[in-house]
Enzyme design. Structure first.
Site, PDB file in Angstrom:
ATOM      1  N   SER A  96       0.859  -1.185   0.000  1.00  0.00           N
ATOM      2  CA  SER A  96       0.000   0.000   0.000  1.00  0.00           C
ATOM      3  C   SER A  96       0.898   1.239   0.000  1.00  0.00           C
ATOM      4  O   SER A  96       1.543   1.544   1.008  1.00  0.00           O
ATOM      5  CB  SER A  96      -0.908   0.011   1.235  1.00  0.00           C
ATOM      6  OG  SER A  96      -1.794  -1.077   1.206  1.00  0.00           O
ATOM      7  N   LYS A 171      -7.367   1.673  -2.344  1.00  0.00           N
ATOM      8  CA  LYS A 171      -6.868   1.205  -1.044  1.00  0.00           C
ATOM      9  C   LYS A 171      -6.823   2.349  -0.039  1.00  0.00           C
ATOM     10  O   LYS A 171      -7.150   2.172   1.145  1.00  0.00           O
ATOM     11  CB  LYS A 171      -5.478   0.582  -1.193  1.00  0.00           C
ATOM     12  CG  LYS A 171      -4.844   0.119   0.127  1.00  0.00           C
ATOM     13  CD  LYS A 171      -5.710  -0.905   0.850  1.00  0.00           C
ATOM     14  CE  LYS A 171      -5.195  -1.264   2.241  1.00  0.00           C
ATOM     15  NZ  LYS A 171      -3.924  -1.982   2.244  1.00  0.00           N
ATOM     16  N   LYS A 239       0.730   5.701   8.290  1.00  0.00           N
ATOM     17  CA  LYS A 239       1.301   5.964   6.962  1.00  0.00           C
ATOM     18  C   LYS A 239       0.211   6.070   5.908  1.00  0.00           C
ATOM     19  O   LYS A 239       0.206   6.981   5.066  1.00  0.00           O
ATOM     20  CB  LYS A 239       2.292   4.848   6.620  1.00  0.00           C
ATOM     21  CG  LYS A 239       2.898   4.914   5.226  1.00  0.00           C
ATOM     22  CD  LYS A 239       2.174   4.031   4.211  1.00  0.00           C
ATOM     23  CE  LYS A 239       2.248   2.559   4.571  1.00  0.00           C
ATOM     24  NZ  LYS A 239       1.603   1.713   3.531  1.00  0.00           N
TER      25      LYS A 239
END
Length: 301
Positions: A96, A171, A239
């Site tokens: 990701s 995502k 993140k």
């Protein structure tokens, strides 16, 4: 037999690589901590000491590493995939990362005669262990079709969502929704505990109504027992929310609730909870409420 190089054998990558072995692929695994290749070898795969050794003869290269700089290093860095993969190799990045980085790397791959799909996954450790991941794929439609056997070995819901970078964009949206759900579940748990409610019973009935969700099913027990061994670490979700807020700003889209959750996630990292499962957002709610971080029976009001 298709040969797959699997780069990154952590919480997610290790079971995914084993599923590929079980599906009949010839899998060579690489991990910076070499000892993490042991489980793959026991499952019938092979261990590679370098990225170059893993990818040199591979038909497919699968990548599952933490962040954009890691993917860039593995693919475009010295002695990386781009330098050592044979022409025509299909690269599937399950990591990701930022959509713009994916698009940049896809362009580089194309110039080198390689093919790159961005295919981030959702479902956490349980999804990886059970080969039940949701996979959102960006890239060329023909490459997506070619990758189908790999995706089917590790996932359950597999959707081509658009060109390069589209998988990472979807995502990011997934991580926005999940973070918001976890934060609200944490607040609900703290709320009912404060009133001395049978919290397990409360979550059971909440799960049967409109408040029910995969987050409640998979993370509620963690919160009740204060068991935060990671399936998915707070520092990684932190993140991901950075990706969301940055990309939203670039697109001119406001994400006010997402921005608040991003700050709460940052607070969790700052308070030393980054290595815990993201269900440990409960600890932040308890801190702000002046409550004990350990299991509490609540108090009657």
């Amino acid at each position: 037999m298709t040969t797959v190089a699997f780069l990154g054998l952590g919480i997610m990558g290790a079971p995914m690589a084993r599923h590929l072995v079980n599906a009949g692929f010839d899998v060579a695994g690489y991990n910076r901590t070499f000892a993490k290749t042991e489980a793959l070898v026991q499952a019938g795969g092979q261990a590679a000491e370098t990225v170059a050794d893993a990818v040199r003869d591979a038909d497919v290269v699968a990548v599952m590493v933490p962040d954009s700089p890691d993917v860039r290093q593995v693919l475009a860095g010295e002695n990386g995939v781009f330098e050592n993969a044979k022409p025509g190799t299909l690269i599937i990045d399950f990591s990701s990362i930022r959509p713009d980085v994916t698009r940049e790397l896809a362009d580089q791959a194309r110039e080198l005669g390689l093919r790159l799909l961005d295919a981030p996954v959702s479902g956490g450790q349980a999804g990886a262990e059970n080969a039940a991941l949701s996979i959102m794929v960006g890239g060329d439609a023909d490459d997506f079709a070619a990758a189908a056997p790999v995706f089917e070995a590790v996932g359950k819901t597999i959707v081509h969502v658009g060109p390069s970078g589209a998988g990472q964009t979807v995502k990011a949206a997934n991580q926005l929704i999940v973070a918001g759900n976890i934060q609200l579940l944490a607040e609900a748990v703290a709320f009912v505990e404060a009133y001395g409610v049978d919290t397990e019973a409360a979550l059971k009935v909440l799960g049967g109504g409109l408040a029910g969700s995969k987050v409640l099913e998979q993370k509620g027990a963690n919160m009740l027992g204060r068991s935060f061994t990671p399936g998915f670490r707070i520092e990684l979700h932190h993140k991901d929310l950075g990706i969301v807020t940055s990309a939203a700003r670039e697109a001119g889209v406001v994400v006010p609730l997402g921005a608040v959750v991003a700050q709460l996630m940052a607070s969790a990292v700052a308070n030393g909870d980054g290595g815990l499962d993201h269900s440990a957002l409960l600890r932040g709610v308890l801190r702000l409420s002046g409550r004990d971080l350990e299991v509490s029976s609540g108090e009657e009001n």
